[in-house]
Design a protein around this motif. Structure first.
Motif, PDB file in Angstrom:
ATOM      1  N   GLY A 154     -27.338  -0.277   1.805  1.00  0.00           N
ATOM      2  CA  GLY A 154     -26.749  -1.427   1.352  1.00  0.00           C
ATOM      3  C   GLY A 154     -25.642  -2.094   2.015  1.00  0.00           C
ATOM      4  O   GLY A 154     -24.949  -2.793   1.541  1.00  0.00           O
ATOM      5  N   SER A 155     -25.361  -1.815   3.208  1.00  0.00           N
ATOM      6  CA  SER A 155     -24.384  -2.182   3.690  1.00  0.00           C
ATOM      7  C   SER A 155     -24.933  -2.472   5.353  1.00  0.00           C
ATOM      8  O   SER A 155     -24.371  -2.057   6.121  1.00  0.00           O
ATOM      9  N   PRO A 156     -25.521  -3.592   5.171  1.00  0.00           N
ATOM     10  CA  PRO A 156     -25.846  -3.999   6.560  1.00  0.00           C
ATOM     11  C   PRO A 156     -24.875  -4.544   7.655  1.00  0.00           C
ATOM     12  O   PRO A 156     -23.964  -5.057   7.205  1.00  0.00           O
ATOM     13  N   PHE A 157     -25.031  -4.201   8.988  1.00  0.00           N
ATOM     14  CA  PHE A 157     -23.859  -4.298   9.689  1.00  0.00           C
ATOM     15  C   PHE A 157     -24.162  -5.595  10.843  1.00  0.00           C
ATOM     16  O   PHE A 157     -25.080  -5.689  11.411  1.00  0.00           O
ATOM     17  N   ILE A 158     -23.111  -6.619  10.449  1.00  0.00           N
ATOM     18  CA  ILE A 158     -23.106  -7.596  11.394  1.00  0.00           C
ATOM     19  C   ILE A 158     -21.793  -7.716  12.245  1.00  0.00           C
ATOM     20  O   ILE A 158     -20.843  -7.663  11.600  1.00  0.00           O
ATOM     21  N   GLY A 159     -22.154  -7.847  13.330  1.00  0.00           N
ATOM     22  CA  GLY A 159     -20.681  -7.882  14.233  1.00  0.00           C
ATOM     23  C   GLY A 159     -20.835  -6.981  15.664  1.00  0.00           C
ATOM     24  O   GLY A 159     -22.041  -6.822  15.920  1.00  0.00           O
ATOM     25  N   PHE A 160     -19.793  -6.583  16.233  1.00  0.00           N
ATOM     26  CA  PHE A 160     -19.957  -5.899  17.419  1.00  0.00           C
ATOM     27  C   PHE A 160     -19.908  -4.273  16.964  1.00  0.00           C
ATOM     28  O   PHE A 160     -18.923  -4.036  16.259  1.00  0.00           O
ATOM     29  N   LEU A 161     -21.093  -3.696  17.138  1.00  0.00           N
ATOM     30  CA  LEU A 161     -21.337  -2.207  16.955  1.00  0.00           C
ATOM     31  C   LEU A 161     -20.885  -1.701  18.177  1.00  0.00           C
ATOM     32  O   LEU A 161     -21.766  -1.670  19.140  1.00  0.00           O
ATOM     33  N   TYR A 162     -19.825  -0.787  18.461  1.00  0.00           N
ATOM     34  CA  TYR A 162     -19.099  -0.035  19.495  1.00  0.00           C
ATOM     35  C   TYR A 162     -19.583   1.169  19.655  1.00  0.00           C
ATOM     36  O   TYR A 162     -19.188   2.082  18.509  1.00  0.00           O
ATOM     37  N   ALA A 163     -20.520   1.823  20.652  1.00  0.00           N
ATOM     38  CA  ALA A 163     -20.816   3.104  20.600  1.00  0.00           C
ATOM     39  C   ALA A 163     -20.064   3.627  21.790  1.00  0.00           C
ATOM     40  O   ALA A 163     -20.020   3.217  22.905  1.00  0.00           O
ATOM     41  N   GLY A 164     -19.058   4.613  21.327  1.00  0.00           N
ATOM     42  CA  GLY A 164     -18.648   5.407  22.329  1.00  0.00           C
ATOM     43  C   GLY A 164     -19.200   6.701  22.723  1.00  0.00           C
ATOM     44  O   GLY A 164     -19.588   7.251  21.789  1.00  0.00           O
ATOM     45  N   LEU A 165     -19.922   7.017  23.925  1.00  0.00           N
ATOM     46  CA  LEU A 165     -20.692   7.833  24.240  1.00  0.00           C
ATOM     47  C   LEU A 165     -20.157   9.090  25.262  1.00  0.00           C
ATOM     48  O   LEU A 165     -19.322   8.386  26.262  1.00  0.00           O
ATOM     49  N   MET A 166     -20.472  10.267  25.367  1.00  0.00           N
ATOM     50  CA  MET A 166     -20.186  11.077  26.380  1.00  0.00           C
ATOM     51  C   MET A 166     -21.732  11.264  27.073  1.00  0.00           C
ATOM     52  O   MET A 166     -22.516  11.433  26.247  1.00  0.00           O
ATOM     53  N   LEU A 167     -21.834  10.735  28.379  1.00  0.00           N
ATOM     54  CA  LEU A 167     -22.882  11.032  29.259  1.00  0.00           C
ATOM     55  C   LEU A 167     -22.890  12.486  29.701  1.00  0.00           C
ATOM     56  O   LEU A 167     -22.319  12.950  30.600  1.00  0.00           O
ATOM     57  N   THR A 168     -23.664  13.509  28.992  1.00  0.00           N
ATOM     58  CA  THR A 168     -23.618  14.858  29.156  1.00  0.00           C
ATOM     59  C   THR A 168     -24.939  15.109  29.943  1.00  0.00           C
ATOM     60  O   THR A 168     -25.633  14.387  30.248  1.00  0.00           O
ATOM     61  N   ASP A 169     -24.840  16.514  30.416  1.00  0.00           N
ATOM     62  CA  ASP A 169     -25.911  16.920  31.402  1.00  0.00           C
ATOM     63  C   ASP A 169     -27.336  16.848  30.405  1.00  0.00           C
ATOM     64  O   ASP A 169     -28.440  16.680  31.108  1.00  0.00           O
ATOM     65  N   GLU A 170     -27.197  16.812  28.997  1.00  0.00           N
ATOM     66  CA  GLU A 170     -28.503  16.649  28.203  1.00  0.00           C
ATOM     67  C   GLU A 170     -28.690  15.177  27.724  1.00  0.00           C
ATOM     68  O   GLU A 170     -29.426  15.259  26.715  1.00  0.00           O
ATOM     69  N   GLY A 171     -27.931  14.442  28.448  1.00  0.00           N
ATOM     70  CA  GLY A 171     -28.264  12.914  27.845  1.00  0.00           C
ATOM     71  C   GLY A 171     -27.127  12.381  27.211  1.00  0.00           C
ATOM     72  O   GLY A 171     -25.847  13.096  26.977  1.00  0.00           O
ATOM     73  N   PRO A 172     -26.976  11.048  26.886  1.00  0.00           N
ATOM     74  CA  PRO A 172     -25.710  10.580  25.902  1.00  0.00           C
ATOM     75  C   PRO A 172     -25.680  11.205  24.608  1.00  0.00           C
ATOM     76  O   PRO A 172     -26.571  11.454  23.848  1.00  0.00           O
ATOM     77  N   VAL A 173     -24.511  11.427  24.298  1.00  0.00           N
ATOM     78  CA  VAL A 173     -24.230  11.777  22.929  1.00  0.00           C
ATOM     79  C   VAL A 173     -23.096  10.999  22.219  1.00  0.00           C
ATOM     80  O   VAL A 173     -22.115  10.655  23.227  1.00  0.00           O
ATOM     81  N   LEU A 174     -23.441  10.449  20.987  1.00  0.00           N
ATOM     82  CA  LEU A 174     -22.346   9.474  20.557  1.00  0.00           C
ATOM     83  C   LEU A 174     -21.260  10.328  20.092  1.00  0.00           C
ATOM     84  O   LEU A 174     -21.118  11.492  19.641  1.00  0.00           O
ATOM     85  N   LEU A 175     -19.975   9.637  20.636  1.00  0.00           N
ATOM     86  CA  LEU A 175     -18.722  10.427  20.170  1.00  0.00           C
ATOM     87  C   LEU A 175     -17.970   9.728  18.709  1.00  0.00           C
ATOM     88  O   LEU A 175     -17.491  10.269  18.180  1.00  0.00           O
ATOM     89  N   GLU A 176     -18.273   8.349  18.920  1.00  0.00           N
ATOM     90  CA  GLU A 176     -17.519   7.842  17.838  1.00  0.00           C
ATOM     91  C   GLU A 176     -18.283   6.204  17.797  1.00  0.00           C
ATOM     92  O   GLU A 176     -18.730   5.795  18.663  1.00  0.00           O
ATOM     93  N   CYS A 177     -18.221   5.564  16.717  1.00  0.00           N
ATOM     94  CA  CYS A 177     -18.545   4.192  16.477  1.00  0.00           C
ATOM     95  C   CYS A 177     -17.311   3.549  16.085  1.00  0.00           C
ATOM     96  O   CYS A 177     -16.698   3.765  15.302  1.00  0.00           O
ATOM     97  N   ASN A 178     -17.322   2.157  16.681  1.00  0.00           N
ATOM     98  CA  ASN A 178     -16.287   1.184  16.362  1.00  0.00           C
ATOM     99  C   ASN A 178     -17.011  -0.053  15.796  1.00  0.00           C
ATOM    100  O   ASN A 178     -18.121  -0.242  16.272  1.00  0.00           O
ATOM    101  N   ALA A 179     -16.262  -0.740  15.000  1.00  0.00           N
ATOM    102  CA  ALA A 179     -17.018  -1.967  14.275  1.00  0.00           C
ATOM    103  C   ALA A 179     -16.697  -3.044  14.766  1.00  0.00           C
ATOM    104  O   ALA A 179     -16.652  -4.163  14.134  1.00  0.00           O
ATOM    105  N   ARG A 180     -16.416  -3.131  16.050  1.00  0.00           N
ATOM    106  CA  ARG A 180     -15.490  -4.168  16.902  1.00  0.00           C
ATOM    107  C   ARG A 180     -15.727  -4.077  18.305  1.00  0.00           C
ATOM    108  O   ARG A 180     -16.202  -2.915  18.988  1.00  0.00           O
ATOM    109  N   LEU A 181     -15.137  -5.148  19.041  1.00  0.00           N
ATOM    110  CA  LEU A 181     -15.205  -4.937  20.372  1.00  0.00           C
ATOM    111  C   LEU A 181     -14.088  -3.878  20.797  1.00  0.00           C
ATOM    112  O   LEU A 181     -13.159  -4.079  20.031  1.00  0.00           O
TER     113      LEU A 181
END
Ligand code: AMP
Ligand code: GLY
Length: 443
Positions: A272-299
Motif C-alpha cells: 500500500g506504499s507505491p514508491f514514486i521517486g529516485f530509488l537508490y540501490a547501494g550494492l556490493m559487487l561480490t564474487d557471487e553477484g551483486p548484493v543489496l547493502l541499502e536502499c535510499n529514497a532519493r538521489l
C-alpha cells in the motif's frame, strides 16, 4: 509524450539539489526553477530562484511555498523531508510530486524495514538481524556468531544518519566494545540497531527513476565513502564519485533493475506504499553477484553531481511522467562520456566542521571547465562565498572517458582552497578491472 514542467519547485539546499536545479533550469520549455530553501550559490544559476525562509522539514511551509510559486511539479532532494511527510502533505494539497510518501520512504529511514521488504521481494541483502535497545545479549551473540565465521561485521544505527551511523569492523572485539553505544544511541520503540555480515567487493550505486511500478535506470556511479585516500578513515556522506563504472556494464545495470528495483517496487505497492521517486540501490559487487547493502529514497550525494551532467536529454519531462505514473511516456538519454566529482570538505568533517572561512579559487575552477556544485557555502557580504557546513563543494570534471574527466576534476579542484580544507586525491584513480562480476542475479 509528457512535456517539461514550466515551473518546478525543488526542496533542499545541498550540492545534489544544486545539480538538480542546474540540470532542470537548463532544459527547453522551462520558465523557472524555484528551490526551497536553496542557497546563495544555487540562486546564482540562470533561471533559478531560491526561497531562503522555507523550512524543508515543515510540510505546511513546503505546501505554501509550492502554492506561492504555482509549482507544476515538486521534486524532493534530501531524505529528511521525505521522512517528515512533506510528500504526503503536497499530494494532499493537489500537487504533482516526484518523491516518495513517508510510508514508501521507510525503505531508507528504517534499515530493518528495508531488510524486511527485500526479504519479502526475494532480493538478496547481507545476512542481518535487527535488535531493540534492550536486546544487548542477543545482539552480542549474533556479532559473535558472524565473527566465528571469520567474516567481520557491520553495525548500523536503524534511523537516518546522513551516512554516518554505520561502522564496518574486521575486529569483532571492537564491534562488541562499541555495541552498547549503538544500542544506547538508538531511539525506540522498535529496532535501533542492525547487525550485518560484512561483505567484500566493489560498491556501486544504481539509481532508478520510479513511477510506483516501473523503473528506468540512471547511469551507474560509485561513491567513495571513506574520508581519506586509499579508502581509509571514517565513513562520510561521500567524498567523491564517478560514472560510468568499468565493472558494471549497461546490461548488468538492467539486470539489477530487474532483480532489485522492480521487485522492491512491487512489494512496496503490495503493502500500500507505491514508491514514486529516485530509488537508490547501494550494492556490493561480490564474487557471487551483486548484493543489496541499502536502499535510499532519493538521489545520492555526491552521486547526483556526476549522474545528472551525464544526461543528454531533458530530465524534467521524465520526472513529470513518473509523478503521473506514466514513466513509459518519457525516454531518458545519456551522454557516452564520463564524469568525476571531487568533494571538498571542511576541517573537522565528518565530525563538527569549522565554518565561516572564505573560499578561494572558485572562478579559476569554473574557468578550468569544471562544474562546481555547492553543498555547504554561504554568500559573503563583500561578494564571493564562505564555508557553512561539512561537505562544502563538489567539483565535477567531464570528459570522453574517466581519465579525462578525472583530469578535469583534479585540475579544477586544485585551484580551490580554504583553511583546513579536506579532500581525497584518488577519486576514480584506481579503477576496478572490467568485468569483475558475472551479469548478476541477486536473489
Ligand atoms: P549504508 O548506510 O548501509 O549504505 O552503509 C554505509 C557504508 O558502509 C556502505 O556504503 C559500505 O561502504 C559500508 N557497508 C554497509 N554495509 C556493509 C556490509 N554489509 N558489508 C561491508 N560494508 C558495508
Ligand atoms: N552518497 C551516499 C548517499 O547519498 O547516501
Amino acid at each position: 509524450m509528457t512535456t517539461a514542467p514550466t515551473r518546478t519547485l525543488i526542496v533542499g539546499s545541498g550540492a545534489r539539489e544544486h545539480a538538480l536545479a542546474w540540470k532542470l533550469a537548463g532544459e527547453p520549455g522551462v520558465d523557472e526553477v524555484v528551490v526551497a530553501p536553496g542557497s546563495a550559490a544555487i540562486g546564482f544559476e540562470p533561471r533559478v530562484r531560491c526561497l531562503p525562509g522555507v523550512d524543508p522539514l515543515d510540510p505546511a511551509a513546503v505546501v505554501s511555498a509550492a502554492r506561492s510559486v504555482a509549482a507544476e511539479l515538486v521534486v524532493i532532494g534530501p531524505e529528511a523531508p521525505l521522512a517528515a511527510g512533506v510528500v504526503d502533505a503536497l499530494i494532499g494539497a493537489g500537487f504533482h510530486v516526484f518523491g516518495p510518501t513517508q510510508g514508501a520512504a521507510r525503505i531508507e529511514s528504517s534499515k530493518a524495514f528495508c531488510h524486511d521488504v527485500a526479504a519479502a521481494a526475494g532480493v538478496r541483502m547481507a545476512r542481518a538481524r535487527a535488535f531493540e535497545a534492550g536486546d544487548e545479549a542477543a545482539a552480542r551473540a549474533y556479532v559473535a556468531e558472524l565473527g566465528a565465521e571469520g567474516r567481520g561485521v557491520v553495525l548500523k544505527q536503524d534511523g537516518l544518519a546522513a551516512g554516518k551511523g554505520v561502522t564496518v569492523y574486521g575486529d569483532i572485539g571492537l564491534a562488541l566494545d562499541h555495541l552498547p553505544s549503538y544500542l544506547a544511541a538508538g531511539r525506540g520503540p522498535g529496532p535501533v540497531l542492525v547487525v550485518e555480515e560484512r561483505l567484500v567487493g566493489q560498491e556501486s550505486s544504481v539509481i532508478a527513476i520510479c513511477d510506483g511500478r516501473e523503473a528506468v535506470a540512471l547511469p551507474a556511479s560509485r561513491d567513495h565513502k571513506r574520508l581519506c585516500d586509499g579508502d581509509l578513515g571514517p565513513n562520510t556522506g561521500g567524498m567523491g564519485a564517478y560514472s560510468p563504472l568499468p565493472d558494471l556494464a549497461d546490461d548488468q545495470v538492467e539486470a539489477i533493475i530487474a532483480t532489485v528495483h522492480r521487485p522492491i517496487l512491487a512489494e512496496l505497492a503490495r503493502r500500500g506504499s507505491p514508491f514514486i521517486g529516485f530509488l537508490y540501490a547501494g550494492l556490493m559487487l561480490t564474487d557471487e553477484g551483486p548484493v543489496l547493502l541499502e536502499c535510499n529514497a532519493r538521489l545520492g550525494d555526491p552521486e547526483a553531481q556526476v549522474i545528472l551532467p551525464r544526461l543528454a536529454g531533458a530530465l524534467g519531462p521524465v520526472l513529470a511522467a513518473a509523478a503521473a505514473h506514466r514513466l513509459e511516456d518519457a525516454p531518458l538519454t545519456v551522454h557516452p562520456g564520463a564524469t568525476v566529482g571531487i568533494v571538498l570538505a571542511s576541517e573537522g568533517y565528518p565530525g563538527t566542521p569549522t565554518r565561516g572561512l572564505p573560499i578561494d579559487g572558485l572562478e579559476a575552477a569554473a574557468a578550468a571547465g569544471a562544474l562546481v556544485f555547492h553543498g555547504g557555502s554561504i554568500g559573503r557580504p563583500g561578494g564571493g562565498f564562505g564555508t557553512s557546513g561539512g561537505r562544502v563543494l563538489t567539483v565535477v570534471g567531464r570528459g570522453m572517458d574517466l581519465a579525462a574527466a578525472r583530469d578535469g576534476a583534479e585540475r579544477a579542484a586544485n585551484r580551490i582552497s580554504w583553511a583546513g580544507m579536506q579532500r581525497r586525491h584518488d577519486i576514480a584513480a584506481v579503477l576496478p578491472p572490467e568485468p569483475a562480476i558475472a551479469a548478476g542475479v541477486t536473489s
